[in-house]
Motif scaffolding. Structure first.
Motif, PDB file in Angstrom:
ATOM      1  N   LYS A  60       8.368 -11.285 -14.883  1.00 15.35           N
ATOM      2  CA  LYS A  60       7.795  -9.857 -14.547  1.00 15.35           C
ATOM      3  C   LYS A  60       6.365  -9.719 -15.469  1.00 15.35           C
ATOM      4  O   LYS A  60       5.679  -9.165 -14.865  1.00 15.35           O
ATOM      5  N   SER A  71      -0.031   2.434  -4.790  1.00 12.87           N
ATOM      6  CA  SER A  71       1.222   1.706  -4.805  1.00 12.87           C
ATOM      7  C   SER A  71       1.407   0.544  -5.516  1.00 12.87           C
ATOM      8  O   SER A  71       2.184   0.056  -6.415  1.00 12.87           O
ATOM      9  N   ALA A  74       2.488   1.883  -9.032  1.00  8.01           N
ATOM     10  CA  ALA A  74       3.826   2.314  -8.932  1.00  8.01           C
ATOM     11  C   ALA A  74       4.905   0.897  -9.251  1.00  8.01           C
ATOM     12  O   ALA A  74       5.607   0.950  -9.640  1.00  8.01           O
ATOM     13  N   HIS A  75       4.140  -0.076  -8.293  1.00  7.72           N
ATOM     14  CA  HIS A  75       4.890  -1.383  -8.719  1.00  7.72           C
ATOM     15  C   HIS A  75       4.748  -1.994  -9.967  1.00  7.72           C
ATOM     16  O   HIS A  75       5.926  -2.301 -10.446  1.00  7.72           O
ATOM     17  N   GLU A  81       4.672  -0.004 -12.550  1.00  8.26           N
ATOM     18  CA  GLU A  81       5.532   0.825 -13.427  1.00  8.26           C
ATOM     19  C   GLU A  81       7.207   0.197 -13.164  1.00  8.26           C
ATOM     20  O   GLU A  81       7.774   0.263 -14.206  1.00  8.26           O
ATOM     21  N   PHE A  82       7.335   0.024 -12.124  1.00 11.60           N
ATOM     22  CA  PHE A  82       8.538  -0.519 -11.840  1.00 11.60           C
ATOM     23  C   PHE A  82       8.913  -1.921 -12.672  1.00 11.60           C
ATOM     24  O   PHE A  82      10.061  -2.089 -13.278  1.00 11.60           O
ATOM     25  N   LEU A  83       8.021  -2.836 -12.548  1.00 16.62           N
ATOM     26  CA  LEU A  83       8.272  -3.949 -13.340  1.00 16.62           C
ATOM     27  C   LEU A  83       8.398  -3.769 -14.884  1.00 16.62           C
ATOM     28  O   LEU A  83       9.245  -4.458 -15.546  1.00 16.62           O
ATOM     29  N   HIS A  84       7.679  -2.742 -15.491  1.00 13.73           N
ATOM     30  CA  HIS A  84       7.742  -2.408 -16.890  1.00 13.73           C
ATOM     31  C   HIS A  84       9.102  -1.969 -17.188  1.00 13.73           C
ATOM     32  O   HIS A  84       9.997  -2.455 -18.251  1.00 13.73           O
ATOM     33  N   LYS A  85       9.737  -0.998 -16.333  1.00 15.52           N
ATOM     34  CA  LYS A  85      10.976  -0.474 -16.461  1.00 15.52           C
ATOM     35  C   LYS A  85      11.977  -1.801 -16.293  1.00 15.52           C
ATOM     36  O   LYS A  85      12.908  -1.852 -17.333  1.00 15.52           O
ATOM     37  N   GLU A  86      11.839  -2.662 -15.584  1.00 18.62           N
ATOM     38  CA  GLU A  86      12.658  -3.678 -15.371  1.00 18.62           C
ATOM     39  C   GLU A  86      12.669  -4.653 -16.669  1.00 18.62           C
ATOM     40  O   GLU A  86      13.834  -5.088 -17.127  1.00 18.62           O
ATOM     41  N   LYS A 135      -3.094   5.239 -14.241  1.00 17.90           N
ATOM     42  CA  LYS A 135      -2.136   6.276 -13.585  1.00 17.90           C
ATOM     43  C   LYS A 135      -2.611   7.694 -13.887  1.00 17.90           C
ATOM     44  O   LYS A 135      -2.349   8.641 -13.019  1.00 17.90           O
ATOM     45  N   SER A 188       3.658  -6.676   0.982  1.00 19.00           N
ATOM     46  CA  SER A 188       3.006  -6.047  -0.175  1.00 19.00           C
ATOM     47  C   SER A 188       1.804  -5.777  -0.282  1.00 19.00           C
ATOM     48  O   SER A 188       1.126  -5.079  -1.007  1.00 19.00           O
TER      49      SER A 188
END
Length: 949
Positions: free
Chosen positions: A711, A746, A749-750, A752-757, A770, A912
């Motif tokens: 990630k 987008s 947003a992707h 951000e998703f990887l950071h949370k994961e 952002k 993507s």
């Protein structure tokens, strides 16, 4: 067709007529046709044999030999018969040197192993009138099975040939014999050495250069074969003989001479010292060496050899002289001390590569415990810490880590030099902190003393404020915390409160010391020292090997960076350290880097060293030195391309490294336009658009052609994509502004998703992007419009060092059109679909991927063909990662022409990549990432196929 062709050929041969060009073309069509029967091919071989006996026409013979070579290459079972024919007397006894040469070339091209050839024939051909044939024979003699004694006689004889290129090839042949042969006859060795020495005075530069090489190799063999205990004198004599060539007028000869000087081996100290002094030393006056009878060499011949080399007008020669010194300093401490003075002078050389080689030599002195630096030299040496080259500064710090300084004044000079380095180049902070820690640990008493002097800077001011925002203070704190780990006795004590101050810099200090201890261990160490500075290494289970300087290995000039990537540290609990890399978004994936790559840890280090250099090159881009940065990146690409790709697991890592370098290269080329106004000349607009297109393609490939990335690695790639999008929006008046903004949103947003994961914090750059997107969205819903602050966002971008953790798998394909070339086109009927047989191999392609073939004659005549997943699944699996199958692709856009060419490539859809779908009737819905180079296809109208034969 086979019968018709063979009947026509046989009729000509029965009439004792050699085959014509038309007949040979007909036979060629049989040879390249994969369906031709073996019996017909045997008849073709017989016909070619007969034609060679009948024909005397050079053109016919040339085409016959070419066809014979193709027959043997395409039909391995006929290769022995073709080889016998090529070795026949009728060819090698020909009066035409060209025919003999072509026969020899064909013979050598058909096999990589030895070819039997009669010794008498070999000698006869060498003695023939053709110089080109003689050169070919001498150059390829090792491929011909000829006795060693015959080759030795031939090579020695042709060292006297009137043609200089023949003499050079003969000398090269003697060198190969020396390396591969087994010679124990003293007379033979002396004869070869003596002949090479004679050619040192040849009139041609390239002959003298080859002679230097021969003198070196046969000279070493002469020393080894000596049985009377005078090996030292012989070694000195060979060294002096070579040393006399460093004054040659040719740069090629001088380079070869300095290279040879470093290969001789053990040399007497008197001779070594003489090379550093133009005046003949007293011990060498009237001293004569006699390596062989009749050859006298005065010791004065080598006087000042290295002085001449280091003063040479060409930087290549100066660098070669520095490297030779590097290999010789181990033989004498006094020689090393004298050579050090010269190396200090070379640190002021105009050429960066010469300065780097001089530092490499000094580094080698330090690793062999031959480095003795005096105060007058220390000033010149420390000046390299403010050199404009980050590589020069890095190597200097490596040397300081190994230095053993006897005086406090020298120690203080080093510390001041490193502090000046940190002040001038803040980007060197990590490596400067690491160097300070190692220097402080090696000089515990001096460290305590200098901390006492600097204590006023470390204490709170009268207002009670601490100067913890000063990098200089942090440097002193790093130096202070190293003292308790010193091996010296009675070091003294560092005030415990100093260790408490260091806790405020725990993040940056732990990152700099990541090769020694992790952040958790460093915090425990500082906590204990803040209570008592009397500690032991055992208290923290810190291994001694981790506290040694990683500098014993020679520095590779092609891949020198700040410091090698450290091994992940493990504590007693078995958990790995990843805290210091968490700010890169890499997290726990770094822990498994060593295990993912397994036995390829050396490759991992080499790859990550390249990534570290790329970060330095990016700083040049920010300074406006784009050309210099691009040169460095291209050098990195050449270095990465030389890595071994054959071992399992290596191909993906090397391919990813090359692709990352291509992305940074294209990004740097676009970044250069930031300094230009938004409106500029139309041709520059077109050039910029072309650069953006190349950058987009490279980013698409790196995102979609690799699987198995962590990630953190994906996040760094997404940041590069964001930068590219911002640059495009800021510099181009694009019609698809809204689409680009959507893609920007987008991508954020992707990320951000990887950071949370990954449970990591986003970088400042992503946070700023952002926030700006949110402001733009808010303003667009109101009455005012707020554009994106492009300059502010781009200024907030900082290229982080990429760290490759695991082994990425490379998605690619191999596409072949069996039996198709310009002489064997595929048939078609104009206006009707044409069938194109394809052999396809997919590497690491998922069965869920949507694969497409793109077949085109031009941009207007393009057709897409979908590859069904069932077809891919049904393919043969030669391994867990490769699927192979055949597919006949229809091409509907055949033109009304006699022949045409088209191109075919294979790609996968990238869902993507685009926000809006691609509108292609009957084609892919999204952008394609192509997995292989375009393959050219040749087609010919059925009735006109003979025109291609």
């Amino acid at each position: 067709m086979e019968v018709h062709v063979m009947n026509s050929v046989q009729q000509s041969l029965d009439n004792n007529q050699p085959l014509s060009c038309q007949a040979l073309a007909s036979l060629r069509s049989l040879v390249i046709n994969p369906t031709t029967s073996d019996s017909t091919l045997s008849s073709v071989l017989d016909a070619l044999t007969r034609s060679l006996q009948l024909s005397r026409d050079s053109v016919i013979l040339h085409h016959t030999l070419k066809l014979l070579t193709d027959l043997a290459a395409r039909r391995p079972h006929l290769s022995p018969f073709a080889l016998d024919l090529l070795r026949s007397d009728s060819l090698f006894s020909s009066a035409s040197p060209r025919l003999v040469g072509e026969s020899l070339s064909a013979l050598l091209s058909l096999t990589s192993t030895g070819n039997d050839i009669d010794a008498a024939r070999f000698v006869s051909l060498c003695l023939g009138p053709s110089v080109s044939l003689r050169l070919c024979l001498l150059r390829n003699a090792e491929k011909l099975v000829v006795r060693e004694s015959v080759l030795l006689a031939v090579f020695l004889g042709f060292t006297r040939d009137p043609f200089p290129y023949v003499r050079k090839e003969a000398l090269d042949g003697l060198v190969k014999l020396c390396k591969n042969g087994d010679f124990d006859d003293r007379d033979v060795i002396e004869g070869c050495y003596c002949r090479a020495v004679e050619l040192l005075r040849d009139s041609e530069n390239y002959v003298r250069s080859a002679a230097v090489h021969a003198v070196c190799e046969w000279g070493k063999l002469l020393v080894i074969s000596s049985q009377d205990g005078n090996k030292q004198d012989l070694s000195d004599a060979v060294f002096i003989q070579l040393g006399g060539m460093v004054r040659d007028m040719s740069i090629e000869v001088r380079l070869e001479a300095f290279g040879a000087l470093g290969k001789i081996g053990l040399i007497s100290e008197d001779i070594l010292l003489q090379t550093l002094c133009k005046k003949v030393l007293g011990t060498n006056k009237d001293k004569i060496y006699k390596p062989i009878e009749g050859l006298d060499i005065p010791a004065s011949a080598v006087a000042g050899a290295f002085i001449h080399g280091l003063e040479d007008e060409f930087s290549e020669v100066r660098m070669s002289a520095c490297f030779s010194l590097r290999t010789l300093i181990v033989f004498s401490l006094q020689f090393a001390c004298e050579a050090l003075k010269l190396m200090m002078d070379m640190l002021n050389d105009d050429s960066m590569i010469v300065r780097l080689q001089a530092l490499d030599t000094i580094h080698h002195m330090a690793t062999t415990d031959h480095l003795k630096v005096e105060k007058i030299d220390m000033h010149r040496f420390l000046s390299t810490l403010v050199d404009s080259s980050s590589v020069i500064r890095s190597v200097t710090r490596k040397i300081l880590r190994l230095a053993k300084l006897p005086q406090f004044k020298l120690f203080k000079l080093c510390i001041d030099g490193l502090l000046g380095n940190l002040e001038t180049y803040p980007q060197d902070e990590v490596d400067v902190f690491s160097a300070l820690f190692h220097i402080g640990r090696n000089h515990g008493k001096f460290t305590v003393h200098i901390i006492e002097e600097a204590s006023p800077e470390l204490e709170p001011t009268c207002g009670g404020k601490l100067g913890f925002d000063s990098t200089r203070v942090a440097a002193f704190l790093v130096l202070a915390i190293s003292a308790p780990l010193s091996h010296e006795k009675d070091v003294g004590d560092i005030p415990p409160r100093i260790f408490s101050y260091a806790v405020t810099w725990i993040g940056r200090i732990s990152y700099a010391l990541s090769d020694i201890m992790n952040q958790e261990m460093l915090l425990a160490y500082l906590s204990k020292c803040s209570r008592s500075s009397a500690i032991s290494l055992v208290d923290f289970n810190i291994k001694e090997t981790l506290l040694t300087v990683e500098g014993d290995a020679p520095i590779n000039l092609c891949s020198t960076v700040d410091s090698p990537v450290g091994m992940p540290w493990k504590n007693s609990g078995g958990t790995s350290d990843f805290h210091h890399k968490k700010h890169l978004g890499i997290g726990k994936s770094v822990v498994h880097a060593e295990y993912e790559l397994g036995e390829h840890s050396e490759l991992r280090k080499d790859v990550n060293l390249i990534f570290k250099k790329v970060k330095d090159f990016w700083s040049l881009v920010l300074l406006g030195c784009t050309n210099e940065a691009l040169k460095g990146i291209r050098a990195c690409k050449e270095e990465a391309a030389s890595f071994n790709k054959e071992s399992p697991g290596c191909a993906g890592a090397v391919a990813f490294t090359l692709q990352y370098l291509r992305v940074i290269e294209k990004l740097a080329a676009v970044w250069e336009y930031r300094r230009l106004p938004k409106t500029f000349h139309p041709y520059r607009v077109e050039n910029l658009e072309l650069r953006f297109a190349k950058l987009d393609r490279r980013l698409r490939e790196i995102r979609n052609r690799f699987i198995g990335l962590s990630k953190g690695e994906e996040l760094q790639i997404l940041e590069l994509l964001l930068v590219a999008l911002l640059l495009r929006l800021s510099k181009m008046e694009i019609c698809c502004y809204d689409t680009t903004i959507k893609l920007l949103s987008s991508t954020v947003a992707h990320a951000e998703f990887l950071h949370k994961e990954g449970s990591t914090e986003p970088s400042n750059f992503i946070v700023e992007v952002k926030k700006s997107l949110h402001d733009v969205g808010s303003s667009s819903s109101g009455s005012t419009y707020k554009p994106l602050p492009f300059e502010k966002l781009l200024d907030s971008f900082s290229l982080q060092q990429f760290v490759l953790c695991g082994t990425p798998r490379y998605i690619h394909a191999e596409l072949k059109v069996p039996g198709n070339d310009s002489e064997n086109p595929l048939p078609f009927i104009p206006g009707l679909p044409a069938s194109i047989p394809l052999a396809i191999a997919l590497h690491n392609v998922s069965t869920e991927s949507r694969c497409w073939l793109r077949i085109s004659m031009s941009e207007e005549s393009t057709q897409f063909v979908f590859l069904d997943s069932n077809l891919i699944c049904s393919g043969n699996r030669s391994s867990n990662e490769v699927r192979e199958f055949t597919f006949v692709a229809p091409f509907y856009l055949t033109p009304k022409a006699i022949s045409f060419t088209s191109s075919v490539s294979l790609g996968i859809e990238c869902f993507s990549e685009t926000v809006d779908r691609v509108k292609v009737s009957g084609g892919p819905k999204c952008e394609l990432t192509y997995l292989c180079p375009e393959k050219q296809i040749f087609l010919c109208k059925s009735s006109e196929r003979s025109a291609f034969i």
